[in-house]
Design a protein around this motif. Structure first.
Motif, PDB file in Angstrom:
ATOM      1  N   VAL A  71     -39.246 -29.946  79.107  1.00  0.00           N
ATOM      2  CA  VAL A  71     -38.916 -29.671  77.700  1.00  0.00           C
ATOM      3  C   VAL A  71     -37.529 -30.222  77.371  1.00  0.00           C
ATOM      4  O   VAL A  71     -37.319 -30.849  76.320  1.00  0.00           O
ATOM      5  N   ILE A  72     -36.570 -30.015  78.268  1.00  0.00           N
ATOM      6  CA  ILE A  72     -35.222 -30.566  78.085  1.00  0.00           C
ATOM      7  C   ILE A  72     -35.275 -32.090  78.120  1.00  0.00           C
ATOM      8  O   ILE A  72     -34.616 -32.778  77.332  1.00  0.00           O
ATOM      9  N   ALA A  73     -36.097 -32.634  79.054  1.00  0.00           N
ATOM     10  CA  ALA A  73     -36.231 -34.090  79.158  1.00  0.00           C
ATOM     11  C   ALA A  73     -36.792 -34.689  77.871  1.00  0.00           C
ATOM     12  O   ALA A  73     -36.342 -35.749  77.411  1.00  0.00           O
ATOM     13  N   LEU A  74     -37.756 -34.020  77.273  1.00  0.00           N
ATOM     14  CA  LEU A  74     -38.327 -34.493  76.013  1.00  0.00           C
ATOM     15  C   LEU A  74     -37.297 -34.459  74.887  1.00  0.00           C
ATOM     16  O   LEU A  74     -37.202 -35.399  74.084  1.00  0.00           O
ATOM     17  N   LEU A  75     -36.513 -33.398  74.829  1.00  0.00           N
ATOM     18  CA  LEU A  75     -35.507 -33.262  73.777  1.00  0.00           C
ATOM     19  C   LEU A  75     -34.396 -34.301  73.944  1.00  0.00           C
ATOM     20  O   LEU A  75     -34.009 -34.972  72.972  1.00  0.00           O
ATOM     21  N   VAL A  76     -33.902 -34.464  75.169  1.00  0.00           N
ATOM     22  CA  VAL A  76     -32.835 -35.445  75.414  1.00  0.00           C
ATOM     23  C   VAL A  76     -33.358 -36.864  75.200  1.00  0.00           C
ATOM     24  O   VAL A  76     -32.669 -37.712  74.626  1.00  0.00           O
ATOM     25  N   GLY A  77     -34.609 -37.135  75.643  1.00  0.00           N
ATOM     26  CA  GLY A  77     -35.206 -38.449  75.412  1.00  0.00           C
ATOM     27  C   GLY A  77     -35.339 -38.749  73.935  1.00  0.00           C
ATOM     28  O   GLY A  77     -35.074 -39.875  73.481  1.00  0.00           O
ATOM     29  N   ALA A  78     -35.746 -37.748  73.155  1.00  0.00           N
ATOM     30  CA  ALA A  78     -35.855 -37.929  71.706  1.00  0.00           C
ATOM     31  C   ALA A  78     -34.494 -38.210  71.087  1.00  0.00           C
ATOM     32  O   ALA A  78     -34.355 -39.065  70.200  1.00  0.00           O
ATOM     33  N   LEU A  79     -33.464 -37.491  71.552  1.00  0.00           N
ATOM     34  CA  LEU A  79     -32.104 -37.732  71.059  1.00  0.00           C
ATOM     35  C   LEU A  79     -31.650 -39.147  71.375  1.00  0.00           C
ATOM     36  O   LEU A  79     -31.079 -39.838  70.516  1.00  0.00           O
ATOM     37  N   ALA A  80     -31.921 -39.591  72.604  1.00  0.00           N
ATOM     38  CA  ALA A  80     -31.537 -40.951  72.994  1.00  0.00           C
ATOM     39  C   ALA A  80     -32.241 -41.991  72.130  1.00  0.00           C
ATOM     40  O   ALA A  80     -31.631 -42.970  71.679  1.00  0.00           O
ATOM     41  N   GLY A  81     -33.540 -41.775  71.872  1.00  0.00           N
ATOM     42  CA  GLY A  81     -34.289 -42.703  71.036  1.00  0.00           C
ATOM     43  C   GLY A  81     -33.809 -42.687  69.598  1.00  0.00           C
ATOM     44  O   GLY A  81     -33.664 -43.741  68.958  1.00  0.00           O
ATOM     45  N   GLY A  82     -33.552 -41.504  69.065  1.00  0.00           N
ATOM     46  CA  GLY A  82     -33.082 -41.397  67.689  1.00  0.00           C
ATOM     47  C   GLY A  82     -31.731 -42.039  67.486  1.00  0.00           C
ATOM     48  O   GLY A  82     -31.505 -42.769  66.497  1.00  0.00           O
ATOM     49  N   ALA A  95     -47.147 -20.294  79.496  1.00  0.00           N
ATOM     50  CA  ALA A  95     -46.112 -20.482  78.476  1.00  0.00           C
ATOM     51  C   ALA A  95     -45.411 -21.819  78.659  1.00  0.00           C
ATOM     52  O   ALA A  95     -45.053 -22.495  77.686  1.00  0.00           O
ATOM     53  N   PHE A  96     -45.228 -22.234  79.915  1.00  0.00           N
ATOM     54  CA  PHE A  96     -44.598 -23.527  80.195  1.00  0.00           C
ATOM     55  C   PHE A  96     -45.362 -24.668  79.537  1.00  0.00           C
ATOM     56  O   PHE A  96     -44.789 -25.529  78.856  1.00  0.00           O
ATOM     57  N   ILE A  97     -46.689 -24.663  79.722  1.00  0.00           N
ATOM     58  CA  ILE A  97     -47.513 -25.729  79.149  1.00  0.00           C
ATOM     59  C   ILE A  97     -47.432 -25.691  77.622  1.00  0.00           C
ATOM     60  O   ILE A  97     -47.332 -26.740  76.969  1.00  0.00           O
ATOM     61  N   ALA A  98     -47.453 -24.497  77.059  1.00  0.00           N
ATOM     62  CA  ALA A  98     -47.409 -24.366  75.605  1.00  0.00           C
ATOM     63  C   ALA A  98     -46.114 -24.946  75.042  1.00  0.00           C
ATOM     64  O   ALA A  98     -46.129 -25.673  74.040  1.00  0.00           O
ATOM     65  N   PHE A  99     -44.992 -24.644  75.686  1.00  0.00           N
ATOM     66  CA  PHE A  99     -43.711 -25.157  75.204  1.00  0.00           C
ATOM     67  C   PHE A  99     -43.629 -26.674  75.350  1.00  0.00           C
ATOM     68  O   PHE A  99     -43.045 -27.358  74.500  1.00  0.00           O
TER      69      PHE A  99
END
Length: 448
Positions: free
Chosen positions: A22-33, A302-306
């Motif tokens: 989840v953190i990796a997805l958020l940081v990756g999105a920030l890097a892309g943005g 819950a992990f999968i859902a997040f």
């Protein structure tokens, strides 16, 4: 730099470094943005706007997790373990155990295949079927990475090849988007074009079962719930087995009829509450305990859902950057009329896009509008173009941390906390399916 490439590389790199996905997805999105020129707050806002995309799926996982734990309480796992012991033998002879493992893995791949075409419940069956079987897998000393590979094969190969169920949707997306982009193709051409790439996936499955993960791997026998329960609490009874089987059938039937995982999981839970009511009147289980069981089940998934919710935000940022099209266009110039180079570049582009978005179905419309004229300019035949677009769309679905083809297997296999999403599902499926898809997709483009 291309924002899509940066976002996907950062997300994958952090995931492999065991940073929470989840953190990796958020940081990756920030890097892309930021690469695309957005401010930090603009990127966060876009990410937030995309969070609602997969909320329905996330709720489905939570309810199915509760259902999986409730099924475990009926005693079905113990019954399956006893059956497994009879098959394997109490001494667990090596040859017999090996044959049983191979049979179980092919059976799992077959059941998963049915979930895409014949009984199109997609991943809904995994939290129902797999958690109760974990004790059986432990008895057989099965490497769960092989099981994850078998599940992902069944979740991908059928819809890529067969025009039925989810496969019909996938094939229709290919045909409609290619026709809209100027290619005159028919539905009957898609299975023919995708046969060779799927053959590559089947070879990857065989390699995983008979070579990579053939050795025994030991796991602890753990309960699916955090509750401290006695073994006798899980002893199976005829009412529990009957209601457990009925609830599973009801969940699958409702999923097929309504296409709604939330509603189907709710139906299954309501049926199991009948069993809990029986236990309550027998003073074997209080209603508070049954509520705790449901809560534990929801925690289990819950992990999968997040991850699914965060994946929606990540995909939204990638889409808003506008760099998907520029990524495709930037590669068109250097290719020229080189068929071999053109095929491999188009496949790798598809891999990057799908790894980020996590959906083959969503990738096809993005790449078709550019790939069709590009393939025609390079000199590919219509059949070769179908193979390239279909394979490029399918690439990355296996191996992507945000794909339901990997999240689904992890949801079932990690029910007792002994299966890592990245290293036990994503990496094995990436190696055994994406690499063969690139090779056999390239071969298909060259010979068709």
């Amino acid at each position: 730099m291309n924002a899509v490439v940066i976002a996907v590389l950062v997300m994958i790199g952090l995931s492999l470094a065991r940073i929470h996905v989840v953190i990796a997805l958020l940081v990756g999105a920030l890097a892309g943005g930021l690469t695309a020129g957005f401010t930090t707050m603009e990127t966060i806002e876009i990410f937030t706007n995309g969070l609602g995309t997969n909320v329905n799926v996330a709720l489905s996982y939570a309810l199915l997790g509760a259902f999986a734990v409730a099924i475990n309480y009926t005693g079905l796992p113990n019954l399956l373990v006893k059956a497994a012991i009879k098959v394997v033998g109490k001494q667990g002879e090596d040859r017999r155990k090996t044959l049983t493992k191979v049979f179980v893995l092919f059976l799992i791949a077959f059941v998963a295949s049915l979930s895409q075409n014949a009984v199109p419940v997609h991943i809904a069956f995994i939290p129902i079927l797999i958690p109760p079987l974990l004790k059986v897998f432990n008895e057989l000393a099965m490497d769960r990475r092989a099981t994850a590979t078998a599940l992902t094969f069944g979740l991908k190969a059928p819809y890529i090849l067969l025009p039925a169920g989810y496969g019909l949707i996938f094939h229709e997306i290919i045909v409609e988007n290619m026709n809209e982009s100027g290619a005159a193709i028919e539905m009957g051409m898609v299975p023919q074009a995708m046969l060779i790439p799927v053959l590559g996936m089947f070879i990857g499955l065989l390699f995983a079962i008979f070579v990579t993960y053939r050795k025994p791997r030991n796991y602890e026998n753990k309960e699916l719930s955090d509750q401290t329960l006695k073994e006798s609490d899980y002893s199976y009874s005829m009412p529990g087995i009957i209601l457990g089987v009925i609830s599973i059938i009801a969940v699958l039937y409702t999923q097929v009829e309504t296409g709604n995982m939330v509603f189907s999981a709710l139906i299954g839970l309501l049926i199991l509450y009948i069993y809990f009511a029986i236990l309550h009147f027998q003073k074997k289980l209080s209603f508070n305990d049954s509520v705790d069981l449901m809560t534990d089940g929801m925690k289990m998934l819950a992990f999968i859902a997040f991850v699914m919710i965060a994946a929606g935000g990540f995909a939204e940022v990638i889409s808003e950057t506008g760099h998907v099209q520029s990524l495709v266009e930037a590669t068109a110039g250097p290719i020229g009329n080189n068929l071999a180079l053109g095929a491999i570049v188009m496949l790798i582009i598809g891999l990057f896009i799908t790894m980020g978005i996590g959906s083959s179905f969503s990738t096809i419309p993005i790449i078709a509008v550019i790939f069709v004229p590009l393939a025609e300019a390079i000199g590919f035949s219509p059949m070769a173009t179908i193979a390239l677009i279909g394979t490029a769309g399918a690439l990355g679905d296996a191996g992507s941390p945000a794909s339901d083809s990997t999240l689904g297997p992890t949801a079932g296999l990690n029910a007792d906390g002994q299966h890592n999403h990245i290293w036990d599902t994503c990496v094995p499926t990436f190696i055994h399916f994406n690499l063969p898809l690139i090779l056999f997709g390239w071969i298909a483009a060259m010979i068709l």
